[in-house]
Design a protein around this motif. Structure first.
Motif, PDB file in Angstrom:
ATOM      1  N   ARG A 194      -5.220  13.434  -0.507  1.00 50.90           N
ATOM      2  CA  ARG A 194      -4.796  12.098  -0.063  1.00 50.90           C
ATOM      3  C   ARG A 194      -5.000  11.065  -1.171  1.00 50.90           C
ATOM      4  O   ARG A 194      -5.942  11.148  -1.943  1.00 50.90           O
ATOM      5  N   SER A 225       0.753   5.266   0.127  1.00 49.51           N
ATOM      6  CA  SER A 225      -0.205   6.325   0.468  1.00 49.51           C
ATOM      7  C   SER A 225       0.545   7.618   0.734  1.00 49.51           C
ATOM      8  O   SER A 225       1.743   7.623   1.001  1.00 49.51           O
ATOM      9  N   GLU A 239      -4.299   6.559  -1.929  1.00 51.01           N
ATOM     10  CA  GLU A 239      -3.835   5.220  -1.568  1.00 51.01           C
ATOM     11  C   GLU A 239      -3.794   4.388  -2.834  1.00 51.01           C
ATOM     12  O   GLU A 239      -4.724   4.422  -3.627  1.00 51.01           O
ATOM     13  N   THR A 280      -5.946  11.659  -6.284  1.00 46.37           N
ATOM     14  CA  THR A 280      -6.110  12.230  -4.954  1.00 46.37           C
ATOM     15  C   THR A 280      -7.547  12.665  -4.720  1.00 46.37           C
ATOM     16  O   THR A 280      -8.256  13.053  -5.643  1.00 46.37           O
ATOM     17  N   LEU A 321       0.861  -1.182   0.000  1.00 44.46           N
ATOM     18  CA  LEU A 321       0.000   0.000   0.000  1.00 44.46           C
ATOM     19  C   LEU A 321       0.895   1.229   0.000  1.00 44.46           C
ATOM     20  O   LEU A 321       1.717   1.409   0.893  1.00 44.46           O
TER      21      LEU A 321
END
Length: 85
Positions: free
Chosen positions: A59, A26, A61, A54, A24
């Protein structure tokens, strides 16, 4: 002439190992000058179809089975993309 993509700040960028060899990736993408989060930025692993974008808070991931090292490509419409290993 395209402006340079001023998002070189990948805050809280991290790699976490998930079950069955998945990783992952992020982080948060912000404007380098204003430090405001950037939404709608595309993040892709170079040479693959793995990618994400994003959210409104900058943000993202991205889950992948690709083994490091790899190159992340970062794009925003109207700006020149950047790459990060």
């Amino acid at each position: 002439m395209k402006k340079s993509l001023l998002i070189a700040i990948l805050l809280t960028f991290s790699l976490r190992l998930l079950g069955q060899d998945a990783i992952l990736i992020s982080g948060t993408i912000k404007d380098q000058d204003s430090h405001e989060p950037l939404s709608g930025v595309t993040i892709k692993i170079k040479g693959t179809n793995s990618g994400t974008s994003t959210n409104n808070d900058g943000r993202f991931e991205l889950k992948t089975r690709q083994k490091p090292p790899f190159v992340l490509q970062v794009f925003l419409v109207g700006f020149q993309g950047q790459e990060f290993e």
